[in-house]
Design a protein around this motif. Structure first.
Motif, PDB file in Angstrom:
ATOM      1  N   GLU A 275       0.833  -1.194   0.000  1.00 46.50           N
ATOM      2  CA  GLU A 275       0.000   0.000   0.000  1.00 46.50           C
ATOM      3  C   GLU A 275       0.876   1.255   0.000  1.00 46.50           C
ATOM      4  O   GLU A 275       1.866   1.331   0.727  1.00 46.50           O
ATOM      5  CB  GLU A 275      -0.899   0.018   1.237  1.00 46.50           C
ATOM      6  N   PRO A 276       0.517   2.240  -0.818  1.00 50.88           N
ATOM      7  CA  PRO A 276       1.327   3.474  -0.855  1.00 50.88           C
ATOM      8  C   PRO A 276       1.171   4.301   0.411  1.00 50.88           C
ATOM      9  O   PRO A 276       0.070   4.398   0.973  1.00 50.88           O
ATOM     10  CB  PRO A 276       0.775   4.213  -2.070  1.00 50.88           C
ATOM     11  N   LEU A 277       2.276   4.891   0.839  1.00 53.43           N
ATOM     12  CA  LEU A 277       2.279   5.782   2.002  1.00 53.43           C
ATOM     13  C   LEU A 277       2.263   7.240   1.583  1.00 53.43           C
ATOM     14  O   LEU A 277       1.924   8.120   2.368  1.00 53.43           O
ATOM     15  CB  LEU A 277       3.523   5.514   2.857  1.00 53.43           C
ATOM     16  N   GLY A 278       2.675   7.494   0.343  1.00 55.22           N
ATOM     17  CA  GLY A 278       2.758   8.854  -0.172  1.00 55.22           C
ATOM     18  C   GLY A 278       3.238   8.810  -1.604  1.00 55.22           C
ATOM     19  O   GLY A 278       3.206   7.755  -2.254  1.00 55.22           O
ATOM     20  N   ILE A 279       3.686   9.930  -2.099  1.00 58.73           N
ATOM     21  CA  ILE A 279       4.140  10.014  -3.487  1.00 58.73           C
ATOM     22  C   ILE A 279       5.439  10.811  -3.539  1.00 58.73           C
ATOM     23  O   ILE A 279       5.588  11.822  -2.844  1.00 58.73           O
ATOM     24  CB  ILE A 279       3.055  10.656  -4.388  1.00 58.73           C
ATOM     25  N   CYS A 280       6.397  10.349  -4.329  1.00 62.57           N
ATOM     26  CA  CYS A 280       7.668  11.060  -4.464  1.00 62.57           C
ATOM     27  C   CYS A 280       7.660  11.901  -5.745  1.00 62.57           C
ATOM     28  O   CYS A 280       6.696  11.879  -6.510  1.00 62.57           O
ATOM     29  CB  CYS A 280       8.844  10.078  -4.464  1.00 62.57           C
ATOM     30  N   GLY A 281       8.738  12.617  -5.972  1.00 65.02           N
ATOM     31  CA  GLY A 281       8.798  13.549  -7.089  1.00 65.02           C
ATOM     32  C   GLY A 281       8.601  12.901  -8.445  1.00 65.02           C
ATOM     33  O   GLY A 281       7.893  13.444  -9.307  1.00 65.02           O
ATOM     34  N   SER A 282       9.214  11.726  -8.659  1.00 64.25           N
ATOM     35  CA  SER A 282       9.053  11.062  -9.960  1.00 64.25           C
ATOM     36  C   SER A 282       7.612  10.614 -10.162  1.00 64.25           C
ATOM     37  O   SER A 282       7.119  10.549 -11.292  1.00 64.25           O
ATOM     38  CB  SER A 282      10.001   9.863 -10.065  1.00 64.25           C
ATOM     39  N   GLY A 283       6.931  10.324  -9.049  1.00 59.93           N
ATOM     40  CA  GLY A 283       5.539   9.908  -9.142  1.00 59.93           C
ATOM     41  C   GLY A 283       4.635  11.031  -9.609  1.00 59.93           C
ATOM     42  O   GLY A 283       3.769  10.841 -10.471  1.00 59.93           O
ATOM     43  N   ILE A 284       4.828  12.229  -9.047  1.00 55.82           N
ATOM     44  CA  ILE A 284       3.969  13.342  -9.475  1.00 55.82           C
ATOM     45  C   ILE A 284       4.292  13.760 -10.904  1.00 55.82           C
ATOM     46  O   ILE A 284       3.403  14.139 -11.671  1.00 55.82           O
ATOM     47  CB  ILE A 284       4.061  14.546  -8.511  1.00 55.82           C
ATOM     48  N   LEU A 285       5.560  13.655 -11.305  1.00 52.65           N
ATOM     49  CA  LEU A 285       5.904  13.988 -12.689  1.00 52.65           C
ATOM     50  C   LEU A 285       5.253  12.981 -13.648  1.00 52.65           C
ATOM     51  O   LEU A 285       4.759  13.356 -14.719  1.00 52.65           O
ATOM     52  CB  LEU A 285       7.422  13.992 -12.868  1.00 52.65           C
ATOM     53  N   ALA A 286       5.236  11.711 -13.247  1.00 51.91           N
ATOM     54  CA  ALA A 286       4.567  10.696 -14.055  1.00 51.91           C
ATOM     55  C   ALA A 286       3.067  10.972 -14.126  1.00 51.91           C
ATOM     56  O   ALA A 286       2.435  10.797 -15.181  1.00 51.91           O
ATOM     57  CB  ALA A 286       4.826   9.309 -13.470  1.00 51.91           C
ATOM     58  N   ALA A 287       2.491  11.414 -12.996  1.00 54.05           N
ATOM     59  CA  ALA A 287       1.069  11.738 -12.982  1.00 54.05           C
ATOM     60  C   ALA A 287       0.767  12.880 -13.944  1.00 54.05           C
ATOM     61  O   ALA A 287      -0.197  12.818 -14.724  1.00 54.05           O
ATOM     62  CB  ALA A 287       0.644  12.123 -11.563  1.00 54.05           C
ATOM     63  N   ILE A 288       1.597  13.918 -13.930  1.00 58.62           N
ATOM     64  CA  ILE A 288       1.392  15.052 -14.832  1.00 58.62           C
ATOM     65  C   ILE A 288       1.535  14.616 -16.280  1.00 58.62           C
ATOM     66  O   ILE A 288       0.777  15.052 -17.159  1.00 58.62           O
ATOM     67  CB  ILE A 288       2.373  16.191 -14.484  1.00 58.62           C
ATOM     68  N   ARG A 289       2.485  13.736 -16.546  1.00 62.17           N
ATOM     69  CA  ARG A 289       2.653  13.193 -17.908  1.00 62.17           C
ATOM     70  C   ARG A 289       1.354  12.540 -18.370  1.00 62.17           C
ATOM     71  O   ARG A 289       0.888  12.756 -19.498  1.00 62.17           O
ATOM     72  CB  ARG A 289       3.776  12.154 -17.877  1.00 62.17           C
ATOM     73  N   GLU A 290       0.757  11.742 -17.490  1.00 59.18           N
ATOM     74  CA  GLU A 290      -0.493  11.060 -17.835  1.00 59.18           C
ATOM     75  C   GLU A 290      -1.659  12.035 -17.929  1.00 59.18           C
ATOM     76  O   GLU A 290      -2.537  11.890 -18.793  1.00 59.18           O
ATOM     77  CB  GLU A 290      -0.789   9.976 -16.791  1.00 59.18           C
ATOM     78  N   PHE A 291      -1.682  13.039 -17.059  1.00 57.20           N
ATOM     79  CA  PHE A 291      -2.756  14.039 -17.105  1.00 57.20           C
ATOM     80  C   PHE A 291      -2.741  14.784 -18.439  1.00 57.20           C
ATOM     81  O   PHE A 291      -3.788  15.108 -18.995  1.00 57.20           O
ATOM     82  CB  PHE A 291      -2.603  15.048 -15.965  1.00 57.20           C
ATOM     83  N   VAL A 292      -1.519  15.074 -18.940  1.00 59.03           N
ATOM     84  CA  VAL A 292      -1.400  15.749 -20.228  1.00 59.03           C
ATOM     85  C   VAL A 292      -1.898  14.822 -21.337  1.00 59.03           C
ATOM     86  O   VAL A 292      -2.699  15.223 -22.199  1.00 59.03           O
ATOM     87  CB  VAL A 292       0.064  16.158 -20.501  1.00 59.03           C
ATOM     88  N   ASP A 293      -1.447  13.575 -21.317  1.00 60.18           N
ATOM     89  CA  ASP A 293      -1.787  12.625 -22.371  1.00 60.18           C
ATOM     90  C   ASP A 293      -3.282  12.308 -22.409  1.00 60.18           C
ATOM     91  O   ASP A 293      -3.868  12.174 -23.487  1.00 60.18           O
ATOM     92  CB  ASP A 293      -0.974  11.338 -22.165  1.00 60.18           C
ATOM     93  N   GLN A 294      -3.904  12.213 -21.230  1.00 64.54           N
ATOM     94  CA  GLN A 294      -5.323  11.839 -21.155  1.00 64.54           C
ATOM     95  C   GLN A 294      -6.255  13.050 -21.044  1.00 64.54           C
ATOM     96  O   GLN A 294      -7.443  12.902 -20.807  1.00 64.54           O
ATOM     97  CB  GLN A 294      -5.535  10.919 -19.945  1.00 64.54           C
ATOM     98  N   GLU A 295      -5.653  14.249 -21.191  1.00 63.78           N
ATOM     99  CA  GLU A 295      -6.402  15.505 -21.189  1.00 63.78           C
ATOM    100  C   GLU A 295      -7.152  15.750 -19.883  1.00 63.78           C
ATOM    101  O   GLU A 295      -8.292  16.209 -19.867  1.00 63.78           O
ATOM    102  CB  GLU A 295      -7.356  15.548 -22.390  1.00 63.78           C
ATOM    103  N   TRP A 296      -6.488  15.457 -18.779  1.00 66.98           N
ATOM    104  CA  TRP A 296      -7.012  15.824 -17.466  1.00 66.98           C
ATOM    105  C   TRP A 296      -6.654  17.279 -17.162  1.00 66.98           C
ATOM    106  O   TRP A 296      -7.285  17.904 -16.308  1.00 66.98           O
ATOM    107  CB  TRP A 296      -6.434  14.914 -16.382  1.00 66.98           C
TER     108      TRP A 296
END
Length: 457
Positions: A275-296
């Protein structure tokens, strides 16, 4: 005439001993130890990052790395990044400087004790401490006023390499002759951490065109063009390292480090599993990458309005609005805020624009580079996909990216075990052509353009 014996060495000298061992730094006698201590020569290499510190115990006889320790920089409460820590000194004067120095010295001592407990090496056999860090971290470590770094014309109080007794800064419990070696700095924002990376990676000897980027609280960038070195520093802030995120954490057990959005929703990769305890810097950058790609998010980085989405739209299950602010819930209480996205957006724009400045200065295009070297503990966790698709790097860098990890620590280590490395790093520091981005009018134009998100990078 015989060699003059330093006063401190004479104080430690005992005529009752049957034999003695001279302690040298290069060709200079710095101490005398009672008995034959030649088999017990140790040093520590320290990387003082703005966010994270790494220390290693090294056998100076063999060059073997025996044990390492890592801690968060204890100066973070004084300020998340270097400008804030300088501002603390501006506000509190000498007392503020001493507080920040004492904090980092205390943690270095704690890490030294940690590696000694694991190896059972007596700390009194430590005769050298080699340190690499950005200019502000070096000034604060040595107790030198850093305020000139933070204001125009951005000059350094401390620039040349320094070798002083460890006891001067409060690093006690080591050999009474232990020396603290601080590598030279290039400019107010290109320090010995980057110098160490340039040397460790041999950027200055690369036969082609090499771009070296240390991604951390600052994005230091060096373009090597067949022996010529050009550098700049882009202020990324602590956002990329996960320090400004709700439940943000360093890349360690339990941190979300990678995210993909599929038909079934979010697929989260957690360091160590579970289970995740939090998110690190590479995780949020990956999230932003996906948000851009999926138009979030749109080109300006703004999350879509959840009230405008159909009930069947996948995005509506994750994006929500509260008191006029928008958020993305990844899982449980781990959320990404609009502010988090904005901070990473500014950081990626600064780094991309910095790259463009050096390319323009040398007359090259992004496609002309032969390799792109990514350094830094944080940088080593970012996928090439995230670097390119978020627009942190030009898409022409695809296939050319190489990861080298903590090159700053490598530089401190090489300085510790090789006098030749030390000499070469001193020479390298003198030959770097540095550009101060804050005084360039075209940087603002490049920054504004780079701040936009676009699908596909």
């Amino acid at each position: 005439m015989g060699e003059e014996i330093p006063f401190e060495a004479l104080r430690a000298f005992s005529s009752d001993a049957e034999e003695w061992t001279g302690v040298y730094q290069g060709k200079r006698l710095i101490g005398i130890e009672n008995g034959d201590t030649r088999a017990h020569q140790y040093g520590v290499a320290v990387d003082i990052g703005t966010t994270t510190m790494v220390l290693s115990l090294v056998d100076l006889q063999t060059g073997r790395l025996l044990e390492s320790a890592k801690e968060l920089n204890p100066q973070i409460p004084f300020g998340q990044e270097v400008i804030a820590r300088i501002a603390y000194v501006v506000k509190h004067g000498k007392q503020g400087l001493l507080e920040e120095q004492a904090a980092v010295i205390k943690v270095i001592c704690q890490m030294i004790q940690e590696v000694f407990q694991k190896t059972q090496v007596p700390s009194e056999f430590i005769c050298e401490v080699s340190v690499a860090g950005n200019p502000t971290m070096t000034h604060l470590l040595l107790g030198v006023d850093p305020r000139t770094i933070g204001r125009s014309p951005y000059v350094l109080t401390l620039q040349k390499e320094k070798s002083i007794p460890c006891s001067v800064v409060g690093l006690n419990g080591l050999s009474s002759f232990a020396q603290l070696d601080a590598l030279p700095t290039v400019s107010s924002y290109i320090g010995s951490d980057i110098l160490g990376g340039i040397y460790a990676r041999q950027i200055y000897k690369f036969p082609g065109k090499s771009l070296f980027i240390d991604i951390g609280t600052n994005g230091e960038i060096v373009l090597g063009d067949r022996g010529h070195l050009y550098a700049c520093s882009a202020s990324a802030g602590p956002a990329l390292e996960g320090m400004m995120i709700h439940l943000g954490m360093k890349a360690s057990q339990g941190a979300i480090e990678e995210i993909h959005i599929g038909e079934e929703g979010l697929d989260l990769s957690v360091i160590g599993g579970g289970e995740p305890l939090g998110i690190c810097g590479s995780g949020i950058l990956a999230a932003i990458r996906e948000f851009v790609d999926q138009e979030w998010i749109n080109q300006r980085g703004r999350l879509v309005d959840p009230t405008s989405l159909e009930a069947t739209d996948q995005r509506k299950h994750y994006i929500f609005e509260k008191e006029g602010k928008r958020y993305v819930r990844l899982i449980n209480d781990i959320i990404i805020t609009q502010k988090n996205i904005r901070h990473d957006q500014l950081a990626k724009a600064a780094i991309f624009a910095g790259i463009q400045v050096l390319l323009e200065k040398t007359g090259y295009e992004a496609a002309d580079l032969d390799e792109v070297v990514v350094a830094g503990q944080f940088g080593s966790h970012i996928s090439e996909e995230s670097l390119l698709l978020t627009g942190l790097f030009p898409h022409e860098f695809q296939g050319k990216i190489r990861y080298v990890g903590n090159a700053s620590h490598s530089g401190a280590y090489l300085n510790l075990i090789s006098s030749q490395a030390r000499k070469e790093m001193v020479q390298i520091a003198k030959g770097v052509d540095y550009t101060e981005l804050s005084v360039l009018k075209r940087f603002e134009r490049l920054f504004a353009k780079a701040s936009r998100f676009k699908k596909g990078g």
